[in-house]
Design an enzyme around this catalytic site. Structure first.
Site, mmCIF file in Angstrom:
data_model
loop_
_atom_site.group_PDB
_atom_site.id
_atom_site.type_symbol
_atom_site.label_atom_id
_atom_site.label_comp_id
_atom_site.label_asym_id
_atom_site.label_seq_id
_atom_site.Cartn_x
_atom_site.Cartn_y
_atom_site.Cartn_z
ATOM 1 N N CYS A 76 0.845 -1.200 0.000
ATOM 2 C CA CYS A 76 0.000 0.000 0.000
ATOM 3 C C CYS A 76 0.881 1.251 0.000
ATOM 4 O O CYS A 76 1.584 1.502 -0.969
ATOM 5 C CB CYS A 76 -0.977 -0.047 1.169
ATOM 6 S SG CYS A 76 -2.387 1.043 0.945
ATOM 7 N N HIS A 86 -3.495 -5.775 1.043
ATOM 8 C CA HIS A 86 -2.813 -5.968 2.325
ATOM 9 C C HIS A 86 -2.737 -7.436 2.737
ATOM 10 O O HIS A 86 -3.632 -7.923 3.432
ATOM 11 C CB HIS A 86 -3.576 -5.214 3.418
ATOM 12 C CG HIS A 86 -3.430 -3.730 3.337
ATOM 13 N ND1 HIS A 86 -2.408 -3.043 3.944
ATOM 14 C CD2 HIS A 86 -4.185 -2.798 2.707
ATOM 15 C CE1 HIS A 86 -2.536 -1.749 3.702
ATOM 16 N NE2 HIS A 86 -3.599 -1.572 2.948
ATOM 17 N N GLU A 140 -0.842 -8.585 5.014
ATOM 18 C CA GLU A 140 -0.621 -8.646 6.465
ATOM 19 C C GLU A 140 -1.921 -8.500 7.257
ATOM 20 O O GLU A 140 -1.945 -8.763 8.445
ATOM 21 C CB GLU A 140 0.405 -7.570 6.887
ATOM 22 C CG GLU A 140 -0.131 -6.155 7.081
ATOM 23 C CD GLU A 140 -0.438 -5.420 5.768
ATOM 24 O OE1 GLU A 140 -0.330 -6.037 4.690
ATOM 25 O OE2 GLU A 140 -0.801 -4.226 5.849
#
Lengths: 223, 79
Positions: free
Chosen positions: A87, A195, A197
């Protein structure tokens, strides 16, 4: 595996990234403040996290890319180190020149914050080896400036070299060729808008990000 | 010395913000607007460097930070 997460003023995914790396490697990453000018010895992977570094002033990632620590991150990548930018981290890596092209304001002009379907286009990298080429996965996105733009020659190069790691299955932000994530020429730097994560725990947002962190950890233990 | 630096999108680069501003102007009754491209202006106080040095410095600033030359052009005005 020894990892580090770079923290800028305005980073807000640094802790999620740390949790994902700790889960996968069994070791907490070093958290490195942007004003530091040295990286710890013996790092295997540096993660540049999401957020709004420096308030997205000037251009997203532009000021963070000039931080003292980013010179070290670029040197680390140029020596063959693995770097993951997610990002805002992707925007920062592009502004350093480690990855080609540019991320512009979403074509819809709207901030997009939802789960999106992605296709893993390229499984030949330490980041994507845990997926099958062509596999469809779901990861969350949350960004205002994720529209990937590059000139024709760069796009052709990315396609020819099979460096497009992830593509959106449906249009999300106007990105050329539906690009969601790209690899560097040596395939050791990955930048992506979605994302991974945020998708490492079955209780929260699924686990489609987990294979990335697991295979990174595995490949660096054996390397 | 005062400098003004203009950073604009290269022609051919999609500018959805400019397009949205153009649409808004049309909606306000400004019928003559054919297209809008938006950009940035920087006003920079340069101290008392001579003009050639200032211009060199400003050019480097544009290339390294103020503009992303993949998609943006810049021009420098000194005065």
């Amino acid at each position: 595996m020894k990892t580090a997460v770079i923290v800028f003023p305005g980073s807000n995914c640094d802790r999620d990234m740390a949790v994902a790396l700790r889960e996968a490697t069994g070791q907490a990453p070093a958290m490195i403040w942007h004003k530091d000018s040295r990286l710890p010895e013996g790092l295997d992977l540096i993660a540049v996290p999401g957020g709004f570094s420096f308030g997205d002033y000037l251009r997203c990632g532009a000021i963070a890319a000039q931080s003292p620590i980013m010179r070290e991150v670029v040197a680390f990548a140029e020596k063959g180190g693995h770097v993951l930018g997610v990002c805002n981290g992707f925007q920062v890596l592009i502004e350093t020149g480690l990855l080609p092209g540019v991320l512009m304001r979403n074509a819809t002009l709207k901030f997009v914050c939802r789960d999106v379907q992605l296709r893993v286009d390229e499984a030949q990298s330490a980041f994507t080896r845990g997926y099958a080429a062509g596999q469809e996965i779901v990861l969350p996105v949350a960004h205002h400036d994720g529209c990937y733009v590059a000139d024709d020659a760069t796009l052709k190069q990315l396609e020819d070299d099979q460096r497009i790691a992830f593509r959106y299955r449906d249009a999300v932000n106007g990105s050329m060729n539906d690009i969601a994530g790209i690899l560097s020429t040596n395939r050791r730097v990955l930048g992506m808008m979605p994302h991974p994560e945020r998708a490492v725990d079955a209780k929260v947002l699924g686990t489609d990000g987990l294979p990335m962190f697991r295979t990174l950890a595995d490949s660096m233990v054996t390397a | 010395m005062k400098a003004r630096v203009f950073v604009t999108l290269k022609s051919g680069v999609l500018d959805p913000q400019g397009a949205a501003i153009g649409t808004a102007l049309g909606g306000m009754g400004f019928d003559g607007v054919e297209s809008v491209r938006q950009g940035k202006v920087f006003e920079i106080e340069m101290g008392d460097a001579d003009e050639a040095t200032a211009r060199d410095q400003l050019d480097a600033m544009c290339r390294r930070l103020l503009a992303n030359t993949v998609i943006e052009d810049y021009s420098i005005e000194l005065g």
